[in-house]
Motif scaffolding. Structure first.
Motif, PDB file in Angstrom:
ATOM      1  N   GLY A  77       0.808  -1.218   0.000  1.00  0.00           N
ATOM      2  CA  GLY A  77       0.000   0.000   0.000  1.00  0.00           C
ATOM      3  C   GLY A  77       0.840   1.266   0.000  1.00  0.00           C
ATOM      4  N   HIS A  78       0.188   2.428  -0.177  1.00  0.00           N
ATOM      5  CA  HIS A  78       0.900   3.705  -0.117  1.00  0.00           C
ATOM      6  C   HIS A  78      -0.014   4.799   0.415  1.00  0.00           C
ATOM      7  N   GLU A  79       0.600   5.861   0.896  1.00  0.00           N
ATOM      8  CA  GLU A  79      -0.140   7.022   1.401  1.00  0.00           C
ATOM      9  C   GLU A  79      -0.309   8.044   0.282  1.00  0.00           C
ATOM     10  N   LYS A  80      -1.279   8.892   0.428  1.00  0.00           N
ATOM     11  CA  LYS A  80      -1.503   9.955  -0.539  1.00  0.00           C
ATOM     12  C   LYS A  80      -0.248  10.832  -0.643  1.00  0.00           C
ATOM     13  N   GLY A  81       0.191  11.097  -1.857  1.00  0.00           N
ATOM     14  CA  GLY A  81       1.363  11.940  -2.083  1.00  0.00           C
ATOM     15  C   GLY A  81       2.687  11.227  -1.899  1.00  0.00           C
ATOM     16  N   ALA A  82       2.668   9.903  -1.726  1.00  0.00           N
ATOM     17  CA  ALA A  82       3.921   9.171  -1.505  1.00  0.00           C
ATOM     18  C   ALA A  82       4.831   9.236  -2.721  1.00  0.00           C
ATOM     19  N   PHE A  83       4.245   9.371  -3.901  1.00  0.00           N
ATOM     20  CA  PHE A  83       5.014   9.489  -5.133  1.00  0.00           C
ATOM     21  C   PHE A  83       4.103  10.121  -6.183  1.00  0.00           C
ATOM     22  N   GLN A  88      -4.371   9.363  -3.826  1.00  0.00           N
ATOM     23  CA  GLN A  88      -5.124   8.993  -2.639  1.00  0.00           C
ATOM     24  C   GLN A  88      -4.482   7.785  -1.968  1.00  0.00           C
ATOM     25  N   ARG A  89      -4.874   7.541  -0.728  1.00  0.00           N
ATOM     26  CA  ARG A  89      -4.339   6.398   0.011  1.00  0.00           C
ATOM     27  C   ARG A  89      -4.765   5.099  -0.657  1.00  0.00           C
ATOM     28  N   HIS A  90      -3.849   4.120  -0.663  1.00  0.00           N
ATOM     29  CA  HIS A  90      -4.125   2.829  -1.295  1.00  0.00           C
ATOM     30  C   HIS A  90      -3.729   1.706  -0.357  1.00  0.00           C
ATOM     31  N   CYS A  91      -4.655   0.794  -0.075  1.00  0.00           N
ATOM     32  CA  CYS A  91      -4.351  -0.389   0.733  1.00  0.00           C
ATOM     33  C   CYS A  91      -3.775  -1.476  -0.178  1.00  0.00           C
ATOM     34  N   GLU A 126       3.338  -7.196  10.267  1.00  0.00           N
ATOM     35  CA  GLU A 126       2.862  -5.831  10.092  1.00  0.00           C
ATOM     36  C   GLU A 126       3.424  -5.263   8.793  1.00  0.00           C
ATOM     37  N   VAL A 127       2.708  -4.300   8.204  1.00  0.00           N
ATOM     38  CA  VAL A 127       3.164  -3.662   6.973  1.00  0.00           C
ATOM     39  C   VAL A 127       3.307  -2.168   7.205  1.00  0.00           C
ATOM     40  N   ILE A 128       4.169  -1.571   6.422  1.00  0.00           N
ATOM     41  CA  ILE A 128       4.327  -0.114   6.435  1.00  0.00           C
ATOM     42  C   ILE A 128       4.094   0.371   5.014  1.00  0.00           C
ATOM     43  N   ARG A 129       3.078   1.197   4.837  1.00  0.00           N
ATOM     44  CA  ARG A 129       2.771   1.697   3.507  1.00  0.00           C
ATOM     45  C   ARG A 129       3.888   2.599   2.995  1.00  0.00           C
ATOM     46  N   VAL A 130       4.057   2.635   1.687  1.00  0.00           N
ATOM     47  CA  VAL A 130       5.020   3.544   1.079  1.00  0.00           C
ATOM     48  C   VAL A 130       4.612   4.973   1.433  1.00  0.00           C
ATOM     49  N   GLY A 131       5.572   5.741   1.909  1.00  0.00           N
ATOM     50  CA  GLY A 131       5.282   7.123   2.298  1.00  0.00           C
ATOM     51  C   GLY A 131       4.836   7.273   3.732  1.00  0.00           C
ATOM     52  N   SER A 132       4.918   6.184   4.527  1.00  0.00           N
ATOM     53  CA  SER A 132       4.494   6.228   5.920  1.00  0.00           C
ATOM     54  C   SER A 132       5.543   5.570   6.790  1.00  0.00           C
TER      55      SER A 132
END
Length: 631
Positions: A77-83, A88-91, A126-132
């Motif tokens: 997943g990634h956070e909004k604005g990660a790239f 928008q946020r993506h799971c 556990e996972v860490i979203r891209v940009g978080s």
């Protein structure tokens, strides 16, 4: 392709179905291997459907189809604005499969960087979203699948060895269709029914000629090829009978004995040139087990297939643990004065780290012999270090294992239901801090600002804390690189770290080869005890196994301590480390297993209290509460 509800006839398939029924209820991570088209996703879905997670999602992601630049975002997943483009946020796939099962298909195609991240997810859950930077806990059962030989990929440095061990907790290998001839007819009829209904052509049947053609074909594309062949035949058929002309199959080329011999020799030569580990033993075990299964477990027929005597074949079966030796069979009969109902089959899943008491036990296959009369199957899972082993123990993937002093403390602090079963005496010289021969690091104070490779939460992690404290250094004065132990070191390993925390047998191997030098070891700093551990729930319903286990550990411990050279030679064949280095490693400790006592509990409690004072444990723990008392 959906053949999960078909009753297959071949003995190999029936054995597979029993394996699925045994593994489905657990949360064990499973690695499914087999040629393309053998139905790996079907098996993964069957495991999910038969598990307690069947009400939750089953998702399958093809790792080979992930775009390299977006693969991490797709999985985690990634956070909004990660790239650029992340509006928008993506799971990711892991979050989307919450509570259910995630199939990582073609996991062997993952890039090295993603392999590292996947390993962390499997270890930490556990996972860490891209940009978080926020970790998100996940509750997902992972099933991996691949047609790639991951052992060869490890040898070629294309796949991480530690990730392989993390995935290969419960392996399932799917045999190609050509080795399951009794399934061809059943599957062909199943696909015929499906596609006649789908295309509105009811009443179509196979001619006897067509069925013979199907049976004679070698099916290089396996079940998928068979399904496509039947589908195409239904479309082409303009009558009520499918003939060979509708099948679009080339006649099988039946090579003569010379051609087959040449092909077999070429295969063996290729494996030898690739440096395939333990090729002789693996080939022998495969020949014995495959003949046993193909013959329907008829020993006379299997021995005839291989051109050996039944007695020789039976001896090999005994070595593999597939049958119990004659003397134990007789003993079991003598001890059974009255008729009794069959003992239900059970499994004992053991986690080990190649070396030491359990490593020798596995090489000897002694446990398999002891537990055969009790209808207990022993399954072995290899781990690179204690923290990874205890992670598997916590998630119910193994039932018993051995680690050093520190990993159980961290596991207990996480409310893990582990129990101390036994211990082995201290071995402080078996752990050390190593540097290259040309390193400028001469004393502990020279570590300031240096990069130190250490397996997080292991015994050598504790030794490193002691060494830094001795030198007046804090953790912030050095850079820690968390990685499982490794030797020999590659050029990239030497560039990424300045020093390495090691333990036996890799420590002895490094010292014998002279490529690294020891800066300091654990003498006067740590005890480096070894502990045997299990889970409370497993002990509750399998306490009868532990006296047998303890007797085996004591017997093997005496064998190792009294015949170290012989034990080292046995281990050398098993783990491909020089026997001289292994003999040195075995000489550094006693392998006599002892029941837990007040003295060892107090020693372990001292370490636990120190870790809590340093903030390395989230809460104080009581070792005594985690000790299993023998009744």
């Amino acid at each position: 392709m959906n053949n999960d509800h078909i009753k297959l006839n071949d003995p190999l398939s029936q054995q597979l179905q029993q394996t699925i029924l045994r593994l489905a209820p657990s949360d064990a991570t499973i690695l499914i291997t087999g040629e393309t088209g053998t139905g790996k996703e079907v098996i993964a879905r069957a495991l999910h459907d038969l598990s307690p997670r069947h009400h939750h999602p089953f998702l399958a992601v093809n790792c080979g189809a992930l775009t390299p630049s977006l693969a991490e975002s797709e999985l985690f997943g990634h956070e909004k604005g990660a790239f650029t483009g992340a509006s928008q946020r993506h799971c990711g796939w892991f979050e989307a499969a919450e509570g259910g099962t995630l199939l990582l298909d073609e996991v062997g195609e993952l890039s090295p960087s993603l392999q590292v991240k996947l390993l962390r997810v499997l270890q930490q859950r556990e996972v860490i979203r891209v940009g978080s930077y926020r970790a998100i806990p996940i509750n997902v059962r992972v099933i991996a699948a691949t047609h790639v030989d991951l052992r060869q990929a490890i040898h070629s440095r294309l796949f991480r060895e530690d990730l392989y061990y993390r995935l290969n907790v419960a392996p399932i290998h799917l045999q190609p269709l050509r080795q399951r001839p009794q399934d061809v007819t059943v599957l062909a009829q199943h696909f015929l029914q499906r596609y006649t209904q789908r295309h509105g052509k009811s009443g179509i049947m196979f001619s006897s000629e067509a069925m013979n053609t199907l049976m004679e074909h070698s099916w290089p594309g396996n079940i998928r090829e068979l399904e496509n062949t039947v589908n195409n035949a239904v479309l082409l058929c303009d009558s009520l009978e499918i003939t060979s002309t509708h099948l679009s199959l080339k006649s099988p080329i039946k090579g003569n004995t010379t051609e087959r011999s040449y092909a077999f020799s070429s295969f063996i030569r290729e494996q030898l040139q690739c440096g395939e580990p333990e090729l002789y033993q693996r080939t022998l075990e495969t020949l014995i087990s495959e003949a046993f299964q193909l013959s329907g477990q008829n020993q006379c027929q299997a021995a005839e297939m291989l051109g050996i005597s039944r007695n020789t074949f039976r001896t090999q079966l005994s070595h593999l643990g597939l049958i119990k030796p004659r003397n134990q069979s007789v003993l079991a009969l003598k001890n059974s004065a009255l008729p009794h109902s069959p003992v239900p089959e059970r499994e004992l899943r053991i986690g080990y780290q190649k070396f030491g008491n359990l490593g020798v036990l596995k090489a000897q296959r002694y446990l398999e012999q002891l537990f055969q009369p009790l209808s207990v199957t022993v399954l072995w899972s290899e781990f690179p270090a204690g923290p990874q082993l205890l992670q598997a123990l916590a998630h119910g993937e193994i039932d018993f294992g051995t680690t050093g002093e520190v990993p159980p403390l961290l596991a207990q602090a996480e409310n893990n239901q582990l129990r101390y079963i036994a211990w082995e005496p201290a071995a402080p010289s078996s752990v050390a801090l190593m540097v290259t021969n040309s390193s400028a690091i001469q004393t502990l104070s020279d570590l300031r600002g240096k990069r130190i490779a250490v397996n997080k939460g292991s015994n050598v992690h504790y030794l490193l804390l002691q060494l830094l404290d001795e030198a007046g250094l804090a953790l912030s004065d050095v850079r820690l690189i968390y990685t499982p132990p490794k030797y020999p070191l590659t050029p990239s390993d030497s560039l990424s770290a300045d020093a390495w925390m090691m333990w036996d047998p890799l420590l002895s191997q490094a010292e014998c080869e002279g490529h690294l030098r020891r800066l300091e070891n654990g003498e006067g700093r740590v005890n480096n005890h070894q502990f045997y551990l299990s889970r409370h729930d497993f002990i509750r319903h399998s306490s009868d196994l532990f006296p047998v286990l303890m007797d085996a550990l004591k017997t093997t411990g005496k064998y190792i301590d009294s015949t170290r050279q012989q034990a080292a030679s046995l281990l050398s064949d098993e783990i491909a480390i020089d026997a001289h280095a292994l003999e040195m490693a075995l000489s550094r400790r006693s392998h006599q297993a002892h029941v837990m006592n007040r003295h060892i509990i107090r020693e372990q409690q001292i370490i636990a209290d120190r870790f809590y004072a340093l903030g390395l444990l989230p809460r104080p723990i009581s070792i005594r509460q985690a000790v299993w008392e023998y009744k």
